[in-house]
Design an enzyme around this catalytic site. Structure first.
Site, PDB file in Angstrom:
ATOM      1  CB  CYS A   1      -0.936   0.029   1.194  1.00  0.00           C
ATOM      2  SG  CYS A   1      -1.931  -1.421   1.322  1.00  0.00           S
TER       3      CYS A   1
ATOM      4  CG  HIS B   1      -0.755   1.913  -7.953  1.00  0.00           C
ATOM      5  ND1 HIS B   1       0.063   0.921  -7.484  1.00  0.00           N
ATOM      6  CD2 HIS B   1       0.059   2.827  -8.535  1.00  0.00           C
ATOM      7  CE1 HIS B   1       1.319   1.217  -7.778  1.00  0.00           C
ATOM      8  NE2 HIS B   1       1.342   2.375  -8.411  1.00  0.00           N
TER       9      HIS B   1
END
Ligand code: ZN
Length: 1254
Positions: free
Chosen positions: A715, A1185
């Site tokens: 992440c 993303h």
């Protein structure tokens, strides 16, 4: 109107004879082109390569008379250059007739050599007042002497015709007669071509070649050589013309009367009587009676005939004196002797002298004959007929319409001779339409600076004649950009150029106009920028300046908004969309491609987008045609960029980027870049020049930050790690971190056991774990600095420790020595020399001493010299030996199994980035010793100093009705630390300030003891300000979170003044205003909502009223015979109206109040922050993303850290607040002004390459 001569063969068309004037471009090539470039920029860059092939759009239409016209000689073979004064024969003859009119008028200047446009108005005016004042005459009986033809094979034919011009009115007395002489000479070559109508271009006397000069009697060298200039003729006006079609030359000369009023007085009755009495007194015996006036005049005539033959006059001089008076005799070259008597004139010695004397005698004779006509029936010699039409003169011209031209000289009324428009166009009413068009064009060609006035005249004649042919031509000319004078004047007015002030106007050249254009644009109010372009184009077309035209057609449109709307895109689209939109437009509307080009260029310049400039370079090279070519002068190109030529590619690009950010002409900069890229042949520069981005792949490792590999859906962790790495004080502290702790040491340290972090105590286990975490960070940072790879991999331990709560205990085991070597920490390399030195002495019981790890918490100002602190520690005495042991073992590896790691990562996915940030910072803090403890025992350390601020919440009791503060109310306030400010996108803020306003809003709360006003202010600003944007909302209907991609615009600068705790009465007052406005907004919004609320049928009140009315209006009731009261409908109507008005008033008030709130603090700019980092998430709430943009203040560039790839990106990509952009910022970081040195993303110090490696 009937046009006479309709049966004549049509005149030839001159269309194909008009070479379009390109001289202005060619002649400007050196001077104006260069000057223009000078204006643009560096003086050396400058051989402006104006393309040779500037096309001369051939406008020649195929003439239907083309076959009538023989092939023309090319321009080069003409004996003379064509000047700027053009006339028709008609115009010249009318000029002859009216020359004295003008000379004797205010102008005192002849018009033979002047363009018709310059005197048409005045001549027309004079003619309207006085009518045709003069007439042109030939005295027919004298034809033989007045008409001479000299011919020789060499010369061709020279025809010389003499005529006179005199006033039409018969004068009151003989002395008032003025006879002006006209000498009209036509030189035709033997080989002359036919010419239906000559195109007479005026030649200057000095332009004539010797042969023509001699033939046209303009060569006086012989007279001057003979030392006698008395015989040289006096000229009133003269001009020589040349017709390029037939090579004929025409010379017109106007001479003054030989005998002026003072001479002619001699023929007045009284004068004769006077002289007679004088004579009688001297000769009392004389039987002579008083001669009459005619006798006297005849005496002069007889005398002239004798003189003409160079004979000595037979008459007694005294008798001659009696009849003619002494003045006249002196004019005839009688000489006054010493005794007061007159002698006969001498005979000239040379032939040339004779020739001029004879000419003068001839003119005198003509005058005598003309005067003789004044006395009716006097002597047969004076009974000469005057030919109203000097036929010989017209015939010598050899034009088809000779007999029609006679209207000019005859008393035939032709109003066109009085019309300013016809005079301007050198035309006459009998000219056929096509011929008027040809003349108009020829005039425009000859004298382009008056094109607008010719066009006005042409327009008037077209309307006067109601001629479709002329109207069609009018339309054609208009479409070519030709404008009338009034319009042209208004165009020049825009640039403050006074066309009527000839002194000023004559100095206006293309350069001046370009300057004026730029000036006007720069100082315009921006309301209608294209107005200047349109006006300047009209001026360019009018001047026939291709240079100016090309300049305009290669200039970007001034109004970028218009550029976008023309291409039908918005300013938020990506560069590629701009290109696509342009290409579509170009294909769909090829006629407008010039406009599209200019729009594209404007957008490229506005965006300073290299991608777009690259496109211009590749596909719109013609837009650069007036720009200099820097590849011809690379030194100048480097100078323009401000960079020495011998630097490496990266330094060069850095220089360039700095200039690119300035307001230097981006087109020129780009061209310099391209030129240099062409020579450097470097992939880095090449890729930069087409994308505007420094491609890290081509960069030396030392010039680009190192990337981080993604170790499995970590992440935002990579973003976060790169962010912390870029915070210089934090990175330095981490790199220098060198600390370990045992349970005993921990318990013994009062500060450690007492301290609170995040409001709670920290256990030894947590501290131990935190220390390991910081070592992990240290290893990573050190790797990021020294690695020779483009990216490195964070350890799984690091990820685990970052994500999992610090309360979660972790088992550590000692690291294996080999591992120690592999991950050699950056600072540890420095420290190895004193590995046995006591770096940390936590056992030191001397409480007076500052804790050692203060060194890890740099104070601003000391940051630059971290090495000094090392030196200090090295010199610390009394190093306990056990620390050496501990040092070897202080690094431990966490025992984490894959499942644990997976769980931690999963936890990370569930977390807010702030939770992770808090977790990470908590661990860094707990690994540090406190600098001091706050009142609440909270640890003060580097993290607090850098990232934390304080807010103050105040609760102030208010009156429940007025909402005003209660004067005796007890204000309760609470100070709190904050790590970041949370703004909620769910409130639909318009920009970052609007969002922060909500965070710091003043609102009302109901507490147990009454209503209070709650306010929140900042009492302590953080050095690094973090703002979290809450984008994840909860969809109640679907029972799941979703992400809002609503844009939240912000600038590179952020000002926090308005949110500070202050005593400033003005700011407090302003806040109160906002508070009041917001309350009003709230109540209006509620009102609006209730008005718009829907009833059980799903209708708003307004809709319900409208439906009812429509129903009552329908024929349903009529069909069933139910009467509807008219009043009911009108009541409905008025209710609908009232309601509509009320809603509209509410909307307007809401808009105005919101606007007021938005602008209330816009002038407060003392507490500034600059953007530092922007965390981006693209995707949905549950996946997506992550990357981060970090601004490098050293080079003012943004880099995108997208896991393993670090690349430079454009400003536009970073600040993309376009609707629908799914890559949204969720965490913003700003750095306080003057602390930009805290931001240091590019820290590289590569380790030595291993020996033997290639
Ligand atoms: Zn001619």
């Amino acid at each position: 109107m009937e046009v006479p001569g309709e049966e004549l063969p049509p005149p030839p068309s001159y269309n194909q004879m008009f070479p379009i004037k390109v001289a202005s471009v060619d002649s400007n090539k050196d001077s104006q082109g260069k000057d223009l470039i000078d204006m643009i920029d560096d003086e050396d860059l400058l051989e402006a390569p104006i393309e040779k092939d500037i096309d001369t759009d051939s406008k020649s239409e195929t003439s239907k008379y083309a076959q009538d016209v023989p092939a023309l000689p090319s321009r080069q073979s003409l004996p003379y250059n064509l000047g700027s004064v053009f006339k028709t024969s008609n115009r010249i003859i009318d000029d002859i007739k009216n020359d004295m009119f003008m000379i004797l008028g205010d102008d005192q200047q002849g018009i033979l050599g002047v363009n018709s446009v310059d005197y048409a108005e005045r001549l027309s005016h004079l003619k309207h007042i006085h009518g045709e004042k003069y007439k042109l005459l030939m005295l027919n009986d004298f034809d033989k002497s007045l008409y001479r033809q000299i011919s020789s094979d060499a010369l061709g034919v020279i025809t010389s015709v003499m005529a006179i011009v005199m006033e039409k009115e018969t004068p009151a007395s003989v002395s008032k007669i003025s006879t002006y002489h006209v000498n009209f000479m036509v030189k035709s070559k033997r080989t002359h071509r036919p010419c239906r109508k000559h195109r007479f271009y005026k030649l200057e006397d000095w332009e004539l070649n010797p042969e023509d000069k001699r033939d046209l009697l303009l060569d006086f060298t012989e007279q001057l050589a003979e030392g006698d200039d008395s015989s040289l003729p006096t000229l009133i006006d003269s001009a020589t013309y040349f017709c390029p079609t037939c090579d004929r030359m025409l010379r017109v000369e106007i001479f003054p009367p030989e005998f002026d009023a003072a001479d002619l007085v001699a023929f007045e009755k009284e004068s004769v009587q006077e002289r007679y009495e004088e004579y009688k007194a001297k000769n009392p015996e004389s039987a002579l009676v008083v001669p009459n006036q005619v006798d006297c005049l005849h005496q002069l005539y007889e005398l002239l005939l004798q003189l003409f033959a160079f004979k000595t006059p037979q008459e007694n001089v005294l008798l001659l004196e009696l009849c003619l008076g002494r003045n006249i005799l002196k004019k005839l070259n009688f000489r006054e002797s010493s005794n007061g008597t007159l002698d006969h004139p001498l005979i000239p010695e040379t032939e040339t002298q004779k020739e001029f004397v004879l000419d003068a005698y001839l003119r005198k004779t003509v005058e005598v004959l003309n005067i003789g006509r004044f006395f009716s029936n006097s002597k047969p010699e004076f009974q000469v007929k005057s030919g109203l039409v000097p036929t010989a003169l017209l015939e010598s011209l050899d034009e088809f319409d000779t007999y029609l031209m006679s209207s000019i000289v005859a008393d035939v009324e032709d109003k066109s001779l009085m019309s300013q428009d016809y005079i301007t166009l050198c035309s006459q009413s009998y000219f056929k339409d096509q011929f008027i068009i040809d003349t108009f064009k020829e005039l425009c060609f000859a004298n382009p600076s008056s094109k607008a006035k010719y066009f006005d005249a042409f327009t008037n004649i077209a309307h006067d004649r109601s001629s479709p042919t002329l109207w069609t031509e009018l339309a054609t000319q208009k479409s070519l950009g030709v404008v009338g004078f009034a319009e042209l004047r208004s165009c020049y007015d825009l640039f403050n150029i006074d066309v009527d002030n000839s002194k000023v106007f004559s100095t206006v050249d293309d350069n001046y106009l370009i300057k004026a254009y730029r000036y006007a644009l720069a100082y315009s109010d921006g309301t209608n920028p294209s107005m200047y372009w349109d006006a300047m184009l009209k001026i360019a077309l009018d001047r026939g300046s291709r240079y100016l035209e090309i300049f305009l057609k290669t200039e970007p449109v001034a109004d970028v908004e218009r550029a976008y709307s023309t291409l039908e895109i918005t300013d938020s689209v990506e560069d590629d969309i701009v290109v696509t939109a342009y290409e579509i437009k170009k294909d769909d509307f090829p006629a407008n491609v010039e406009l599209f080009d200019r729009c594209f260029l404007a957008i490229a310049m506005k965006r300073r987008s290299m991608r777009l400039f690259d496109y211009v370079d590749s596909y719109m090279g013609h837009l650069n045609r007036l720009l200099p070519d820097p590849s011809q002068n690379l030194d100048a190109a480097y100078r323009f960029i401000g960079c020495p030529p011998n630097v490496d590619d990266f330094t060069f690009l850095s220089c360039f980027q700095e200039k690119w950010g300035s307001d230097l002409d981006s087109r020129m900069l780009y061209r310099c870049l391209k030129a240099i890229a062409g020579v450097r042949k470097s992939k880095l520069v090449e890729s930069f020049s087409s994308s505007g981005i420094i491609d890290a792949r081509y960069l030396p490792l030392a010039n680009t930050p190192c990337g981080l590999n993604n170790i499995g859906n970590t992440c935002y962790l990579n973003s976060l790690l790169q962010y912390y790495f870029s915070v210089e004080p934090l990175r330095t502290a981490i790199l220098k971190f060198d600390f370990s702790l045992t349970q005993e040491e921990f318990s013994a340290d009062e500060a450690l056991s007492q301290r609170r972090i995040g409001g709670r105590n920290v256990s030894f286990k947590e501290t131990e774990r935190s220390i390991q975490f910081v070592y992990q960070l240290q290893d990573l940072f050190s790797n990021l600095i020294t690695s020779r790879k483009r990216c490195v991999t964070p350890t799984r331990e690091l990820a685990y420790l970052a994500f999992s709560p610090s309360t979660e205990e972790v088992e550590f085991e000692e690291e294996v020595p080999e591992q120690e070597e592999i991950v050699q920490p950056y600072e540890a390399v420095v420290a190895t020399a004193d590995a046995d030195a006591p770096l940390i002495d936590i056992n030191d019981s001397d409480d007076d001493q500052e804790p050692e790890f203060q060194h890890n918490s740099p104070v601003p100002g000391e940051l630059s010299s971290p090495m000094d602190t090392d030196d200090e520690t090295k010199t610390t005495p009394n190093a306990p030996t056990q620390q050496v042991v501990r040092r070897e073992t202080k690094r431990s590896a966490a025992k984490i199994d894959p499942e644990q790691l997976e769980n931690a990562l999963e936890m990370g996915r569930q977390q807010d980035v702030t939770e992770c940030i808090e977790n990470v910072l908590f661990q860094v803090e707990s690994a540090l010793k406190p600098l001091s403890l706050d009142e609440d025992d909270e640890q003060v350390d580097l993290i607090k100093q850098l990232f934390y601020g304080k807010t103050k919440q105040s609760l102030q009791p208010v009156d429940k009705d007025t909402k005003e503060h209660l004067p005796d109310g007890q204000v309760r306030s609470k100070i709190e630390r904050f790590l970041s400010l949370l703004v909620n996108i769910g409130d639909h803020p318009k920009d970052i300030y609007d969002a922060l306003d909500t965070y710091f809003t003043e609102d009302l709360m109901n507490l147990d003891d009454g209503e209070v006003k709650r306010s929140l202010t900042i009492t302590e600003l953080p050095k690094i300000l973090q703002i979290q944007i809450q984008r994840v909302q909860f969809d109640r209907e679907r029972g799941m979170p979703f992400k809002s991609i609503e844009p939240l615009p912000f600038d590179e600068k952020l000002y926090m003044d308005r949110y500070l705790e202050t005593e400033d009465a003005e700011i407090i007052q302003k806040r109160k205003q906002v508070f009041d406005w917001k309350r009003e907004i709230q109540s209006l919004s509620q009102k609006k909502n209730s008005l718009n609320s829907r009833n059980a049928s799903g209708l708003t009140a307004l809709e319900a009223l409208e439906v009812s009315k429509a129903y009552l209006d329908s024929d349903v009731f009529q069909k069933h015979g139910i009467l509807v009261d008219e009043n009911t409908i009108s009541v409905l109507d008025s209710q609908i109206k009232l309601l509509t008005e009320e809603l509209s008033t509410i909307d307007q008030t809401l808009t105005s109040l919101r606007e007021k709130c938005m602008t209330q603090f816009k002038d407060l700019k003392n507490v500034g922050y600059s953007i530092f980092a922007i965390f981006i998430h693209r995707g949905e709430a549950s996946y997506g993303h992550y990357w981060i943009y970090i601004r490098d203040p050293v080079r003012d560039v943004y880099r995108k850290y997208n896991d393993e790839i670090v690349s430079e990106v454009s400003f536009n990509e970073v600040m993309n607040f376009a609707e629908g952009n799914t890559a949204t910022p969720y965490f913003l970081v700003f750095v306080r002004d003057n602390l930009e040195n805290y931001v240091d993303p590019l820290k590289r110090d590569l380790e030595e390459e291993e020996a033997g490696s290639v």
